[in-house]
Design a protein around this motif. Structure first.
Motif, PDB file in Angstrom:
ATOM      1  N   MET A   1       0.812  -1.278  -0.035  1.00 39.46           N
ATOM      2  CA  MET A   1      -0.117  -0.042  -0.076  1.00 39.46           C
ATOM      3  C   MET A   1       0.989   1.031  -0.151  1.00 39.46           C
ATOM      4  O   MET A   1       1.900   1.340   0.823  1.00 39.46           O
ATOM      5  N   ARG A   2       0.254   2.032  -0.709  1.00 42.72           N
ATOM      6  CA  ARG A   2       1.262   3.483  -0.957  1.00 42.72           C
ATOM      7  C   ARG A   2       2.769   3.142  -1.448  1.00 42.72           C
ATOM      8  O   ARG A   2       3.791   3.823  -1.017  1.00 42.72           O
ATOM      9  N   GLN A   3       2.766   2.212  -2.422  1.00 41.87           N
ATOM     10  CA  GLN A   3       4.158   1.941  -3.024  1.00 41.87           C
ATOM     11  C   GLN A   3       4.659   3.066  -3.829  1.00 41.87           C
ATOM     12  O   GLN A   3       5.899   3.057  -3.866  1.00 41.87           O
ATOM     13  N   ALA A   4       4.005   3.857  -4.290  1.00 51.76           N
ATOM     14  CA  ALA A   4       4.534   5.018  -4.818  1.00 51.76           C
ATOM     15  C   ALA A   4       4.466   6.141  -4.062  1.00 51.76           C
ATOM     16  O   ALA A   4       3.401   6.425  -3.050  1.00 51.76           O
TER      17      ALA A   4
ATOM     18  N   GLU B   1       3.582   7.977 -14.483  1.00 51.19           N
ATOM     19  CA  GLU B   1       4.954   7.909 -14.265  1.00 51.19           C
ATOM     20  C   GLU B   1       5.459   7.535 -12.876  1.00 51.19           C
ATOM     21  O   GLU B   1       5.942   6.497 -12.494  1.00 51.19           O
ATOM     22  N   VAL B   2       4.546   8.170 -12.005  1.00 52.46           N
ATOM     23  CA  VAL B   2       4.950   7.636 -10.429  1.00 52.46           C
ATOM     24  C   VAL B   2       4.242   6.484 -10.122  1.00 52.46           C
ATOM     25  O   VAL B   2       4.817   5.687  -9.351  1.00 52.46           O
ATOM     26  N   THR B   3       3.311   5.915 -10.778  1.00 49.84           N
ATOM     27  CA  THR B   3       2.767   4.806 -10.509  1.00 49.84           C
ATOM     28  C   THR B   3       3.785   3.677 -11.200  1.00 49.84           C
ATOM     29  O   THR B   3       3.701   2.508 -10.469  1.00 49.84           O
ATOM     30  N   LEU B   4       4.311   3.784 -12.185  1.00 51.46           N
ATOM     31  CA  LEU B   4       5.222   2.788 -12.450  1.00 51.46           C
ATOM     32  C   LEU B   4       6.716   2.682 -11.816  1.00 51.46           C
ATOM     33  O   LEU B   4       7.302   1.741 -11.920  1.00 51.46           O
ATOM     34  N   GLN B   5       7.156   3.734 -11.292  1.00 49.00           N
ATOM     35  CA  GLN B   5       8.346   3.655 -10.668  1.00 49.00           C
ATOM     36  C   GLN B   5       8.521   2.621  -9.779  1.00 49.00           C
ATOM     37  O   GLN B   5       9.674   1.993  -9.813  1.00 49.00           O
TER      38      GLN B   5
ATOM     39  N   ILE C   1      -0.744   0.102  -8.411  1.00 54.64           N
ATOM     40  CA  ILE C   1      -2.064   0.989  -8.080  1.00 54.64           C
ATOM     41  C   ILE C   1      -1.958   2.163  -8.459  1.00 54.64           C
ATOM     42  O   ILE C   1      -0.959   3.104  -8.514  1.00 54.64           O
ATOM     43  N   LEU C   2      -3.180   2.426  -9.286  1.00 50.59           N
ATOM     44  CA  LEU C   2      -3.272   3.737  -9.991  1.00 50.59           C
ATOM     45  C   LEU C   2      -2.742   4.769  -8.934  1.00 50.59           C
ATOM     46  O   LEU C   2      -3.195   4.902  -7.515  1.00 50.59           O
TER      47      LEU C   2
ATOM     48  N   PRO D   1       4.184  -3.654 -17.888  1.00 47.69           N
ATOM     49  CA  PRO D   1       4.187  -4.985 -18.346  1.00 47.69           C
ATOM     50  C   PRO D   1       2.995  -5.773 -18.205  1.00 47.69           C
ATOM     51  O   PRO D   1       2.139  -5.473 -17.435  1.00 47.69           O
ATOM     52  N   ASP D   2       2.723  -6.616 -19.473  1.00 47.84           N
ATOM     53  CA  ASP D   2       1.428  -7.323 -19.407  1.00 47.84           C
ATOM     54  C   ASP D   2       1.076  -8.120 -18.194  1.00 47.84           C
ATOM     55  O   ASP D   2      -0.123  -8.313 -17.901  1.00 47.84           O
ATOM     56  N   GLU D   3       2.322  -8.588 -17.546  1.00 41.47           N
ATOM     57  CA  GLU D   3       2.119  -9.573 -16.515  1.00 41.47           C
ATOM     58  C   GLU D   3       1.772  -8.700 -15.141  1.00 41.47           C
ATOM     59  O   GLU D   3       1.341  -9.555 -13.919  1.00 41.47           O
TER      60      GLU D   3
END
Ligand code: 1CP
Length: 353
Positions: free
Chosen positions: A32-35, A64-68, A79-80, A141-143
């Motif tokens: 939770m709150r990983q970004a 971008e911050v979701t992907l980090q 998570i969005l 990534p698709d997975e």
């Protein structure tokens, strides 16, 4: 719109396997709150965005911050990036985030204040957030599964009425006691707008939803049934009717002994447990409800690191093996978490035997 079936998506995204009854080991994990502010790359993007809400409403930056954290740690789910207070903001309440202090809202004090909310104007902001979801589905990534979310009506109401975070949610609890009719109207507005908000996230590509009820634990049991269980049940029913293939996780933080009845009465597919829930309680919850259970490492232990962290992670994994389980924290990751402790945690969960 045709949503790919859950079984099909679960073949590609391991995060979804527990929701189709597949036992998976090592278990899927995310935090939770990983970004957030513990990551230097987040702080950099956050500075570029200016205000926090501007970050939430800038699809490219929010994506971008979701992907980090996915790039760094390869979690099974992203998570969005948004906030639970986007809903009151979209309803026209004044919301701002004060650096280092948290959210500030122009508080709703009575029926008159409530009448100023405008459900008809939420569309622009909700569709901006949905745009972030579409970008993410293209860039992830698709997975990797994508979690959409919102706050539960009760928790969002505590901020709308209190005007800020508070240790006891007294302002909202008092209004619920003194003027339950007005409070119920606020719940109705929040159920309606949150279902709309989540539906847009699903239509844009969210795989699964989490409903955050961070302050569920402050209510007496009869109030819990009325303001936590009932609105959540309504939301779940409305969403399941439209999107039966989208699993829903509930996070009734602090619900403790009420967690099992929360699960069965609301119809959520998974219950997320906070840190105070004993490991034996998670086992019981899994047995009593047959639902997916998520949790519940103490976020402070992830700051501390070392042997205590390793031992506790091993204890949680040992107890939850053989069950439909998602590894997570008991609450959001803390700002002072050393990123290398997260790497260590990921390695340990990934090598679970
Ligand atoms: O300036 C900053 O960077 C502010 C810190 C921050 C962040 C990173 C806030 C302000 N919100 C967020 C993002 C956020 N909030 C996410 C994004 C995705 C992720 O998990 O990585 C999510 C899911 C939330 C949800 C949220 N916001 C909750 C529910 C979960 C929880 O932690 O209990 C709550 C209660 C909020 C309100 C809120 N927003 C921000 C703060 C500091 C708070 C808490 C205020 C308080 O103390 O009561």
């Amino acid at each position: 719109m045709t949503v790919e079936t859950l079984v099909q998506r679960a073949q590609r995204r391991r995060f979804l396997k527990p929701f189709v009854g597949e036992l998976l080991w090592p278990p899927p994990m995310w935090l939770m709150r990983q970004a957030g502010r513990y990551l230097p790359e987040y702080r950099e993007t956050r500075a570029k965005a200016g205000s926090f809400l501007n970050l939430c409403y800038s699809p490219k930056l929010a994506a971008e911050v979701t992907l980090q954290p996915i790039r760094r740690y390869g979690f099974d789910a992203s998570i969005l990036f948004s906030d639970i207070l986007v809903v009151p903001d979209a309803l026209g309440q004044t919301v701002s985030f004060v650096e280092g202090e948290g959210p500030r809202l122009d508080p709703i004090e009575d029926a008159e204040g409530l009448a100023r909310l405008d459900s008809a104007q939420t569309g622009d902001k909700f569709s901006t957030v949905a745009e972030t979801v579409s970008l993410l589905r293209q860039q992830l990534p698709d997975e990797t599964a994508l979690i959409g979310f919102c706050g539960a009506p009760w928790t969002v109401a505590t901020y709308m009425i209190g005007g800020r975070g508070s240790p006891d949610q007294a302002a909202a609890r008092l209004m619920a006691y003194k003027d339950p009719e007005t409070f119920q109207r606020l719940m109705d507005i929040l159920v309606e707008s949150s279902v709309d908000y989540l539906s847009r996230q699903i239509e844009a590509g969210a795989d699964v939803l989490q409903i955050f009820d961070s302050w569920a634990g402050s209510l007496a049991d009869n109030q819990f049934d009325r303001w936590v269980v009932a609105p959540t049940r309504l939301m779940v029913a409305r969403l399941k009717e439209k999107y039966p293939e989208i699993p829903i996780l509930g996070f009734p933080r602090g619900a403790d002994q009420l967690s099992a009845s929360f699960a069965s009465q609301t119809g959520v597919d998974a219950v997320s447990c906070n840190t105070a829930m004993p490991v034996s309680g998670m086992v019981q919850l899994s047995e009593a409800t047959g639902r997916v259970v998520q949790g519940n490492l103490d976020p402070l232990l992830l700051v501390a690191g070392g042997k205590q962290l390793d031992d506790r992670v091993a204890e949680i994994l040992g107890a939850m093996k053989g069950r439909k389980f998602i590894f997570n924290l008991g609450h959001g990751i803390l700002q002072y978490t050393p990123p290398e402790n997260v790497s260590r945690l990921v390695e340990q969960v990934r090598s679970a035997a």
